[in-house]
Design a protein around this motif. Structure first.
Motif, PDB file in Angstrom:
ATOM      1  N   ALA A   4      91.985   0.703 115.365  1.00  0.00           N
ATOM      2  CA  ALA A   4      92.987   1.457 115.437  1.00  0.00           C
ATOM      3  C   ALA A   4      92.327   2.813 116.274  1.00  0.00           C
ATOM      4  O   ALA A   4      92.745   3.440 117.234  1.00  0.00           O
ATOM      5  CB  ALA A   4      94.063   2.011 114.742  1.00  0.00           C
ATOM      6  N   TRP A   5      91.307   3.103 115.691  1.00  0.00           N
ATOM      7  CA  TRP A   5      90.862   4.651 116.046  1.00  0.00           C
ATOM      8  C   TRP A   5      89.910   4.881 117.243  1.00  0.00           C
ATOM      9  O   TRP A   5      89.777   5.828 117.948  1.00  0.00           O
ATOM     10  CB  TRP A   5      89.988   5.671 114.556  1.00  0.00           C
ATOM     11  CG  TRP A   5      89.006   4.227 114.592  1.00  0.00           C
ATOM     12  CD1 TRP A   5      88.306   3.783 113.084  1.00  0.00           C
ATOM     13  CD2 TRP A   5      87.601   4.534 115.362  1.00  0.00           C
ATOM     14  NE1 TRP A   5      87.882   2.707 113.441  1.00  0.00           N
ATOM     15  CE2 TRP A   5      86.308   3.947 114.374  1.00  0.00           C
ATOM     16  CE3 TRP A   5      87.115   5.525 116.297  1.00  0.00           C
ATOM     17  CZ2 TRP A   5      85.076   3.219 114.961  1.00  0.00           C
ATOM     18  CZ3 TRP A   5      85.697   5.135 117.071  1.00  0.00           C
ATOM     19  CH2 TRP A   5      84.803   4.463 116.174  1.00  0.00           C
ATOM     20  N   GLN A   6      89.849   3.370 117.968  1.00  0.00           N
ATOM     21  CA  GLN A   6      89.106   3.167 118.832  1.00  0.00           C
ATOM     22  C   GLN A   6      90.206   3.630 119.794  1.00  0.00           C
ATOM     23  O   GLN A   6      89.551   3.364 121.285  1.00  0.00           O
ATOM     24  CB  GLN A   6      88.231   2.070 119.099  1.00  0.00           C
ATOM     25  CG  GLN A   6      86.834   1.906 118.433  1.00  0.00           C
ATOM     26  CD  GLN A   6      86.549   0.836 118.513  1.00  0.00           C
ATOM     27  OE1 GLN A   6      86.212  -0.027 117.268  1.00  0.00           O
ATOM     28  NE2 GLN A   6      85.629   0.609 119.316  1.00  0.00           N
ATOM     29  N   VAL A   7      91.384   3.105 119.800  1.00  0.00           N
ATOM     30  CA  VAL A   7      92.083   3.255 121.073  1.00  0.00           C
ATOM     31  C   VAL A   7      93.270   4.315 121.009  1.00  0.00           C
ATOM     32  O   VAL A   7      94.008   4.297 120.475  1.00  0.00           O
ATOM     33  CB  VAL A   7      93.004   2.078 120.296  1.00  0.00           C
ATOM     34  CG1 VAL A   7      94.379   1.467 121.580  1.00  0.00           C
ATOM     35  CG2 VAL A   7      92.143   0.264 119.859  1.00  0.00           C
ATOM     36  N   LEU A   8      93.433   4.615 122.535  1.00  0.00           N
ATOM     37  CA  LEU A   8      94.565   6.190 122.411  1.00  0.00           C
ATOM     38  C   LEU A   8      95.253   5.582 123.566  1.00  0.00           C
ATOM     39  O   LEU A   8      95.327   4.656 124.124  1.00  0.00           O
ATOM     40  CB  LEU A   8      92.685   7.074 123.235  1.00  0.00           C
ATOM     41  CG  LEU A   8      91.860   7.515 122.410  1.00  0.00           C
ATOM     42  CD1 LEU A   8      91.482   8.754 122.833  1.00  0.00           C
ATOM     43  CD2 LEU A   8      92.558   8.280 120.734  1.00  0.00           C
ATOM     44  N   ALA A   9      96.482   6.490 122.849  1.00  0.00           N
ATOM     45  CA  ALA A   9      97.694   6.386 124.205  1.00  0.00           C
ATOM     46  C   ALA A   9      96.910   6.717 125.467  1.00  0.00           C
ATOM     47  O   ALA A   9      96.273   7.816 125.527  1.00  0.00           O
ATOM     48  CB  ALA A   9      98.648   6.837 123.714  1.00  0.00           C
ATOM     49  N   LEU A  10      97.047   6.114 126.447  1.00  0.00           N
ATOM     50  CA  LEU A  10      97.479   6.959 127.787  1.00  0.00           C
ATOM     51  C   LEU A  10      97.333   7.986 128.463  1.00  0.00           C
ATOM     52  O   LEU A  10      98.693   8.758 127.673  1.00  0.00           O
ATOM     53  CB  LEU A  10      98.208   5.601 128.780  1.00  0.00           C
ATOM     54  CG  LEU A  10      97.565   5.160 129.927  1.00  0.00           C
ATOM     55  CD1 LEU A  10      96.021   4.419 129.418  1.00  0.00           C
ATOM     56  CD2 LEU A  10      98.158   4.415 131.194  1.00  0.00           C
ATOM     57  N   PRO A  11      96.373   9.439 128.827  1.00  0.00           N
ATOM     58  CA  PRO A  11      97.215  10.033 129.071  1.00  0.00           C
ATOM     59  C   PRO A  11      98.202  10.535 129.875  1.00  0.00           C
ATOM     60  O   PRO A  11      97.563   9.911 130.876  1.00  0.00           O
ATOM     61  CB  PRO A  11      95.437  11.036 128.931  1.00  0.00           C
ATOM     62  CG  PRO A  11      94.540   9.999 128.701  1.00  0.00           C
ATOM     63  CD  PRO A  11      95.567   8.720 128.556  1.00  0.00           C
ATOM     64  N   GLU A  12      98.970  11.534 129.731  1.00  0.00           N
ATOM     65  CA  GLU A  12     100.069  11.456 130.816  1.00  0.00           C
ATOM     66  C   GLU A  12      99.837  11.663 132.031  1.00  0.00           C
ATOM     67  O   GLU A  12      98.104  12.340 132.428  1.00  0.00           O
ATOM     68  CB  GLU A  12     100.415  12.721 130.268  1.00  0.00           C
ATOM     69  CG  GLU A  12     102.271  12.678 130.961  1.00  0.00           C
ATOM     70  CD  GLU A  12     102.827  14.037 130.375  1.00  0.00           C
ATOM     71  OE1 GLU A  12     103.410  14.837 131.128  1.00  0.00           O
ATOM     72  OE2 GLU A  12     102.944  13.783 129.185  1.00  0.00           O
ATOM     73  N   GLY A  13     100.007  10.951 133.313  1.00  0.00           N
ATOM     74  CA  GLY A  13      99.520  11.141 134.737  1.00  0.00           C
ATOM     75  C   GLY A  13      98.666   9.891 134.795  1.00  0.00           C
ATOM     76  O   GLY A  13      98.179   9.585 136.322  1.00  0.00           O
ATOM     77  N   LEU A  14      98.278   9.572 134.034  1.00  0.00           N
ATOM     78  CA  LEU A  14      96.786   8.568 133.963  1.00  0.00           C
ATOM     79  C   LEU A  14      96.784   6.811 134.437  1.00  0.00           C
ATOM     80  O   LEU A  14      97.992   7.026 133.340  1.00  0.00           O
ATOM     81  CB  LEU A  14      95.891   7.823 133.138  1.00  0.00           C
ATOM     82  CG  LEU A  14      94.507   9.556 133.383  1.00  0.00           C
ATOM     83  CD1 LEU A  14      93.904   8.990 132.571  1.00  0.00           C
ATOM     84  CD2 LEU A  14      94.136   9.224 134.133  1.00  0.00           C
ATOM     85  N   SER A  15      96.994   6.520 135.307  1.00  0.00           N
ATOM     86  CA  SER A  15      96.902   4.745 135.820  1.00  0.00           C
ATOM     87  C   SER A  15      96.566   4.477 134.826  1.00  0.00           C
ATOM     88  O   SER A  15      95.669   4.870 134.085  1.00  0.00           O
ATOM     89  CB  SER A  15      97.412   3.898 137.560  1.00  0.00           C
ATOM     90  OG  SER A  15      95.577   4.640 137.196  1.00  0.00           O
ATOM     91  N   LEU A  16      96.532   3.147 134.520  1.00  0.00           N
ATOM     92  CA  LEU A  16      96.142   2.173 133.565  1.00  0.00           C
ATOM     93  C   LEU A  16      94.356   1.655 134.186  1.00  0.00           C
ATOM     94  O   LEU A  16      93.598   1.879 133.817  1.00  0.00           O
ATOM     95  CB  LEU A  16      96.319   0.361 134.076  1.00  0.00           C
ATOM     96  CG  LEU A  16      96.924   0.269 132.088  1.00  0.00           C
ATOM     97  CD1 LEU A  16      97.767  -1.252 132.433  1.00  0.00           C
ATOM     98  CD2 LEU A  16      96.721   0.072 131.681  1.00  0.00           C
ATOM     99  N   ALA A  17      94.142   1.504 136.046  1.00  0.00           N
ATOM    100  CA  ALA A  17      92.965   1.405 136.467  1.00  0.00           C
ATOM    101  C   ALA A  17      92.508   2.726 136.277  1.00  0.00           C
ATOM    102  O   ALA A  17      91.205   2.671 135.611  1.00  0.00           O
ATOM    103  CB  ALA A  17      93.242   1.088 138.082  1.00  0.00           C
ATOM    104  N   GLU A  18      92.842   4.031 136.480  1.00  0.00           N
ATOM    105  CA  GLU A  18      92.345   5.496 135.552  1.00  0.00           C
ATOM    106  C   GLU A  18      91.745   5.133 133.895  1.00  0.00           C
ATOM    107  O   GLU A  18      90.705   5.808 134.381  1.00  0.00           O
ATOM    108  CB  GLU A  18      92.950   6.763 136.848  1.00  0.00           C
ATOM    109  CG  GLU A  18      93.202   6.654 137.978  1.00  0.00           C
ATOM    110  CD  GLU A  18      94.569   7.320 138.151  1.00  0.00           C
ATOM    111  OE1 GLU A  18      93.923   8.004 139.329  1.00  0.00           O
ATOM    112  OE2 GLU A  18      95.218   7.821 137.552  1.00  0.00           O
TER     113      GLU A  18
END
Ligand SMILES: NC(=O)c1ccc[n+]([C@@H]2O[C@H](COP(=O)([O-])OP(=O)(O)OC[C@H]3O[C@@H](n4cnc5c(N)ncnc54)[C@H](OP(=O)(O)O)[C@@H]3O)[C@@H](O)[C@H]2O)c1
Length: 333
Positions: free
Chosen positions: A105-119
């Motif tokens: 789980a430490w390797q995985v981060l929630a998407l920062p705000e305003g970013l698409s999955l592609a970005e």
């Protein structure tokens, strides 16, 4: 559940990449999460390792890839930081070119705000590398004059934005004349690598980020300001065409200069290099870098997205210098 993987079974051209699918029976551990991949980022290092020229690559056969974005589909019983259905990004130490992942789980981060999955898939390597280069190695300050090689690539685009944020005077190099406008669109000055090398009025840089190694290091060292810093992160000069070329690698190694300490002392300059992978699973370092992801001001540029099945075309596209910004693989059908 089927897991599709892109595998390097033998070193060679892009067409030798192999795609295989198998039933994924891995059980998610207490501190792990399962992620269904949306996109995998392609990095220049993937090309280097496919050609068998990357020292730190695992033994064959192996799955390349350092970064993904996707959706969490299962979480381990101890995981409190993520939820099923959440959009995430993750760094992977190899293995990123796959449709399913079970990761700590430490390797995985929630998407920062305003970013698409592609970005998001374009973030881990470009952000960590640019941050280390500019803020840890160079310690850039407002007004610094900096030069970035491969300014049009994934790292280059991120680094141009980071340096502009600080208020640096940014210069970017390209080997493709038609990409100068792209560099200028980030408020940087654009030069062909050959224009820079053939005209020594381009000098007095406080920081230069080198990505080609070889004799370019000597030229760039000479163009540093007093107290200027040169940091090397790559050997692009050793890669010619789509095929493995040991001669080209040897030439780059032989042409790479030595920097004896007394020379550096007399000339008052600094030379360094780093491998971002060495920082990747170092928790204190990641705690220092990753929170900066939420700072505004930097956004990756997605040059082109290929279907995962078309990975050979994606590698060819990058190797033939057609790309601008980041190239991704999509796992959606
Ligand atoms: N040490 C580290 O931790 C670290 C981490 C990340 C990246 N890197 C290095 O940083 C450099 C940039 O990486 P990246 O992933 O951002 O690059 P990228 O996006 O793959 O950049 C591709 C671009 O590189 C330029 N290029 C220069 N020499 C080339 C060659 N021999 N073959 C093909 N393209 C060449 C071309 O741009 P133009 O047409 O504009 O010249 C090409 O479009 C690479 O050397 C990479 O290995 C190092």
């Amino acid at each position: 559940m089927q897991n599709k993987k892109i595998i390097i079974e033998k070193f060679g051209p892009a067409k030798d990449l192999v795609i295989k699918s198998h039933e994924d029976t891995r059980v998610v551990g207490a501190d792990e999460v399962r992620v269904e991949t949306a996109y995998s980022g392609i990095n220049f290092a993937d090309i280097v390792m496919r050609q068998g020229l990357y020292q730190d690559a695992p033994p064959k056969p192996f799955v390349p890839g350092y970064e993904i974005s996707g959706v969490v589909t299962e979480i381990g019983k101890n995981v409190t930081t993520l939820t099923v259905g959440q959009h995430v990004l993750a760094g992977t130490r190899f293995g990123g070119y796959a449709s399913q992942h079970v990761l700590p789980a430490w390797q995985v981060l929630a998407l920062p705000e305003g970013l698409s999955l592609a970005e998001a898939a374009a973030i881990p390597v470009t952000f960590i590398t640019s941050y280390l280069a500019l803020h840890e190695f160079a310690r850039i300050r407002k007004g610094d004059k900096i030069l970035l090689e491969t300014a049009t690539g994934g790292v280059g685009v991120m680094a141009m934005q980071m340096a502009k944020e600080v208020g640096c005077e940014v210069w970017g190099l390209t080997t493709s004349a038609h990409k100068k406008e792209f560099i200028e669109s980030y408020g940087a000055k654009a030069l062909l690598k050959s224009e820079f090398e053939n005209n020594d009025q381009y000098r007095d840089f406080d920081f230069i980020l080198n990505s080609s190694g070889g004799k370019s290091l000597s030229i760039q060292y000479d163009r540093l300001n007093k107290a200027g810093k040169l940091t090397c992160i790559g050997v692009q000069g050793a890669i010619s065409g789509g095929k493995r070329n040991i001669f080209s690698l040897l030439k780059t190694v032989v042409q790479s200069p030595r920097f004896p300490i007394l020379k550096l002392t007399m000339e008052s300059k600094m030379v360094s290099g780093f491998n971002a992978l060495k920082f990747f699973d170092d928790d204190p370092w990641m705690q220092r870098i990753l929170p900066k992801l939420n700072d505004p001001g930097v956004k990756p540029f997605i040059g082109k997205i290929f279907r995962a099945e078309d990975v050979a075309h994606a590698h060819d596209f990058l190797e033939s210098r057609k790309a601008k910004g980041k190239v991704l693989l999509s796992w959606k059908d």
